[in-house]
Design an enzyme around this catalytic site. Structure first.
Site, mmCIF file in Angstrom:
data_model
loop_
_atom_site.group_PDB
_atom_site.id
_atom_site.type_symbol
_atom_site.label_atom_id
_atom_site.label_comp_id
_atom_site.label_asym_id
_atom_site.label_seq_id
_atom_site.Cartn_x
_atom_site.Cartn_y
_atom_site.Cartn_z
ATOM 1 N N PHE A 15 0.818 -1.213 0.000
ATOM 2 C CA PHE A 15 0.000 0.000 0.000
ATOM 3 C C PHE A 15 0.848 1.258 0.000
ATOM 4 O O PHE A 15 1.775 1.403 0.796
ATOM 5 C CB PHE A 15 -0.887 0.044 1.253
ATOM 6 N N ASP A 16 0.487 2.187 -0.872
ATOM 7 C CA ASP A 16 0.957 3.559 -0.765
ATOM 8 C C ASP A 16 0.264 4.197 0.435
ATOM 9 O O ASP A 16 -0.739 3.671 0.936
ATOM 10 C CB ASP A 16 0.606 4.303 -2.061
ATOM 11 N N VAL A 17 0.789 5.346 0.906
ATOM 12 C CA VAL A 17 0.207 6.020 2.067
ATOM 13 C C VAL A 17 -0.596 7.258 1.668
ATOM 14 O O VAL A 17 -1.805 7.336 1.886
ATOM 15 C CB VAL A 17 1.309 6.425 3.081
ATOM 16 N N THR A 20 -3.863 7.631 -0.453
ATOM 17 C CA THR A 20 -4.369 6.277 -0.629
ATOM 18 C C THR A 20 -4.990 5.802 0.682
ATOM 19 O O THR A 20 -6.099 5.262 0.690
ATOM 20 C CB THR A 20 -3.253 5.309 -1.056
ATOM 21 N N ASP A 194 -2.477 5.668 -5.409
ATOM 22 C CA ASP A 194 -3.219 6.674 -6.171
ATOM 23 C C ASP A 194 -2.412 7.337 -7.275
ATOM 24 O O ASP A 194 -2.974 8.026 -8.124
ATOM 25 C CB ASP A 194 -3.723 7.769 -5.221
#
Length: 242
Positions: A15-17, A20, A194
């Site tokens: 996961f990106d942070v 997102t 994102d």
């Protein structure tokens, strides 16, 4: 564009942070407005948008390997304040802004619940650009940390996402965390983020499937390959939890 989940295909989610899981835009606006006041300027939307343009161009150069991170952090403020005849020191501005930004961790509604539920079926990892200390602080205060087995930040990797070297670092850290042969298990990984330029291109460079989280309905104008596209957390659930 949604794609049906392939049973047993994915076991690890990267996961990106920012934008997102955490609402970086809200945190950035709060920190930047505090910075303007610190240097005697009144916050205005047009000033924030001007900073956004400068900041984005600097980070894109960083992602392309054309600007060092430390240069990005200082240069963006020097460029902005010079346009307004303000003799602001880039280092002072960065330190002030960084402190305010680190104190802010605005969750996107539903992010905590999504990560909690996904962590019951998948191993979750964070893959993010940025300053390590700031990202660690924001993630800890957000309550997301318990659902992730590892947090990998570009500052510690010595290379930015989307560069292949960043993901080589991630694979090595995953191996140290007990994942067997992660570099040979890319087919089991899905990168969710994102950004077309850092997340989707990063997955493309690393040979990992990607899920473009695109709630604003932006067009893919970067010529980047995307495995699947979603506009909401509910669509992520439909793909990965049903």
């Amino acid at each position: 564009m949604m794609r049906e989940k392939e049973p047993g295909r994915y076991t690890m989610l990267l996961f990106d942070v920012d934008n997102t899981l955490l609402n970086f835009d809200a945190s950035e606006e709060e920190a930047f407005n505090s910075l303007l006041l610190h240097f005697g300027m009144e916050p205005e939307d047009r000033l924030l948008q001007e900073y956004h343009q400068i900041n984005r161009s600097c980070w894109e150069l960083f992602e392309e390997g054309k600007m060092e991170k430390e240069e990005v952090l200082l240069r963006r403020f020097e460029l902005f304040f010079s346009r307004h005849n303000c003799q602001a020191d880039g280092k002072e501005a960065e330190l002030f802004y960084r402190e305010r930004l680190g104190d802010s961790s605005v969750l996107i509604p539903g992010a905590l619940e999504l990560c909690r539920d996904l962590s019951r079926e998948y191993a979750l990892y964070i893959v993010t650009n940025g300053v390590a200390g700031t990202q660690y602080k924001r993630l800890e205060s957000s309550g997301l940390n318990p659902y992730f087995k590892g947090i990998f930040v570009s500052e510690e990797a010595g290379s930015p996402k989307p560069q292949k070297e960043f993901f080589d670092y991630c694979f090595e850290q995953m191996r140290l965390l007990g994942v067997e042969r992660p570099e040979e298990r890319k087919r089991e990984m899905l990168l969710i983020g994102d950004s077309l330029t850092s997340d989707m291109r990063g997955g493309e460079n690393a040979g990992i499937d990607t899920c473009w989280y695109n709630p604003r309905g932006l067009s893919n104008d970067k010529g980047v390959s995307v495995s699947m596209e979603v506009s909401s957390y509910e669509e992520i659930r439909e793909i990965l939890l049903t």
